[in-house]
Design an enzyme around this catalytic site. Structure first.
Site, PDB file in Angstrom:
ATOM      1  N   GLU A   1     -46.775 -42.954  25.269  1.00  0.00           N
ATOM      2  CA  GLU A   1     -48.103 -43.591  25.318  1.00  0.00           C
ATOM      3  C   GLU A   1     -48.458 -43.795  26.775  1.00  0.00           C
ATOM      4  OE1 GLU A   1     -48.936 -46.999  22.817  1.00  0.00           O
ATOM      5  OE2 GLU A   1     -47.696 -46.175  21.199  1.00  0.00           O
TER       6      GLU A   1
ATOM      7  N   GLU B   1     -42.416 -49.643  20.249  1.00  0.00           N
ATOM      8  CA  GLU B   1     -42.552 -50.919  20.960  1.00  0.00           C
ATOM      9  C   GLU B   1     -41.762 -52.016  20.233  1.00  0.00           C
ATOM     10  OE1 GLU B   1     -46.617 -51.731  22.238  1.00  0.00           O
ATOM     11  OE2 GLU B   1     -46.576 -49.953  23.506  1.00  0.00           O
TER      12      GLU B   1
END
Ligand code: AHR
Length: 515
Positions: free
Chosen positions: A317, A194
């Site tokens: 994810e 991220e």
């Protein structure tokens, strides 16, 4: 060839029809489609809340039965799942993690603050050796996320050497000194996590340059051993994918994607994991099905730059994110897991499977005690969640060939909205067995389905298993751990050599094995 590919894609679509329509699944068993990677059934374990500590690792001195510090009950449950890959140490934690903190004698390992997750003190007792030995014991591949946000290229390179090299060099000798003579096999390396958010708040242009820099040295030191995973987009950030593919497609083997399902209205109002009504049941499923559009649109961008599909899309994810269980630390993300969540898992797998030419890995968040977990623990108790059972039902599709199938499905409507009631995956494994998984998302109506097999006759049904529950929001608790559990499925009939009839209970997942 071109025609065959077109036919396959055409057949892979589901068609939603009215309630009067005959629901029908037509399987083309005469053609093998692409391989469904086993890594689609992958997992993710972060230093977050009670995932690692308490969930997986209790240490040698614990009263909880353990094998070299790993919880015995959890280890055995994960082993039974045959998990193909485990991603670690984060998540947001990965970009704060300095691996040298987690090696050597435990008493000498520094304590650090886990800044992202609850501000707890991390004593680093679970580090590189503990993770990679666990992977070896489980027989799964290791996916290590390197620290790009607050680390350096040198730190990453030294970690790669420490883990995977057999040379007579400083890092490798340090590993030997710490008790591990031979290198481990580390198959996947994430270059940051991220990076658009907790991993450094970067622009895609800046990250793409950084990814290329880091990835150069993964290649240099990891040789061909590691698949380099570039940090991918947050949900529908298609620009991120475009920039990464444009600037860096040649420097990575995969690009990730993160998407979480929020059944409530927003991140500030995610809604409870238990006791929810049908509107939140429906919303959870409808939003989970958005994965189809995301995978499709990111894949199309990837196709522009990589038509041969060399670069995998790793959804590393995913899952439903609800409010935490009342009374638990909000930074620990501990949530219950219901029959709805099991259906979110099965319908999401169906999306990954039908896009398996591009989707080569997925890692549910997370393995134990965090978000859409497989396992929940409390002291020395453990409970398997409905999602665990879906992974068990679906593992037969891992590394099998996807079979082209077209599905005519009635709709499941709620208010003014509707989604297809049925979702499916059909595959053929290396032994020639065909596995048919079908979910009925309608929580109030059983659904009749006709299954027609073309190109191969069915001699017998080897097994038939159903996962369903008394209520769509049913959960397994420490007091009642078996409210949602798999059972033999009997509501089917072989009407001819190539035709099966079945009635799927409301809110259920069924897997049949045909021979
Ligand atoms: O899975 C929980 C967190 O969600 C991860 O640490 C992060 O990558 C994502 O935002």
């Amino acid at each position: 060839m071109r025609k065959a590919i077109f036919a396959f894609f055409f057949c892979a679509f589901s068609v939603a029809a009215t309630a009067q329509t005959q629901n029908k699944l037509v399987i083309n068993a005469g053609t093998d489609g692409p391989q469904i990677s086993k890594y689609i059934y992958g997992h993710f374990a972060e230093h977050l809340g009670r995932c690692i500590y308490d969930g997986i690792w209790v240490g040698l001195d614990s009263n909880i039965p353990n094998i070299n510090g790993y919880r015995k009950d959890v280890f055995e449950a994960l082993k039974a799942l045959q998990m193909p890959v485990l991603r670690w140490p984060g998540g947001c934690f990965a970009d704060t993690y300095h691996w040298k903190d987690g090696i050597g004698p435990k008493a000498q390992r520094p304590k650090i603050k886990n800044v992202f997750w609850g501000g707890t003190v991390e004593d680093n007792s679970f580090g590189t050796h503990e993770f990679l030995n666990l992977c070896e014991m489980l027989g799964c591949d290791a996916y290590v996320s390197a620290n790009v946000g607050s680390g350096t290229v040198q730190e990453m390179v030294e970690w790669i050497e420490y883990m995977t090299s057999d040379d007579d060099v400083e890092m490798v000798n340090l590993r030997r000194q710490n008790g591990r003579e031979k290198p481990w096999n580390v198959k996947f390396l994430g270059i940051g996590n991220e990076s658009w958010g907790c991993g450094g708040n970067m622009t895609p242009e800046y990250y793409a340059d950084l990814m290329k820099q880091y990835s150069t040295y993964v290649w240099e030191y990891g040789r061909d051993k590691m698949k380099r995973v570039g940090c991918g987009a947050n949900g529908e950030d298609y620009n991120w994918t475009r920039v990464l593919m444009q600037k860096g497609a040649r420097n990575m083997d995969a690009l990730s994607l993160h998407y979480y399902t929020i059944a409530g209205e927003s991140w500030n109002n995610k809604s409870a994991a238990t006791g929810f009504d049908e509107s939140l049941y429906f919303a959870g499923l409808r939003k989970a099905l958005r994965m189809s559009e995301l995978v499709d649109r990111h894949s199309r961008i990837m196709d522009e730059f990589d038509p041969r599909k060399r670069v995998g899309l790793y959804v590393d994810e995913w899952g439903i994110w609800t409010d935490v269980e009342p009374g638990t630390n909000p930074g620990f993300l501990f949530q219950q897991n219901s029959m709805r969540d099991a259906l979110i898992a099965s319908a999401t797998f169906d999306i990954f499977n039908r896009n398996c030419e591009r989707v080569k890995m997925a890692n549910i968040a997370q393995t134990v005690n965090v978000l859409q977990a497989m396992i929940l623990t409390k002291g020395n108790q453990m409970v398997l969640t409905p999602t665990y059972h879906v992974f068990n039902l679906y593992k037969v599709h891992g590394d099998a060939s996807l079979l082209p199938a077209s599905l005519i499905s009635e709709s499941y409507s709620y208010g003014n909205e509707k989604i297809p009631a049925l979702s499916q995956t059909v595959s053929r494994d290396a032994q020639g067995r065909i596995h048919v998984s079908v979910s009925n998302l309608n929580p109030a109506q059983p659904v009749k389905l006709l299954v027609e097999l073309n190109g191969q006759n069915v001699k017998k049904v080897n097994s038939a298993i159903v996962l369903t529950a008394p209520f769509f929001n049913a959960v397994n608790t420490f007091d009642k751990p078996e409210t949602v559990k798999p059972a033999p499925f009997k509501a089917y009939k072989l009407v001819s050599e190539n035709m099966l009839e079945m009635t799927l209970p409301s809110a259920s997942v069924v897997t049949l094995e045909l021979q």
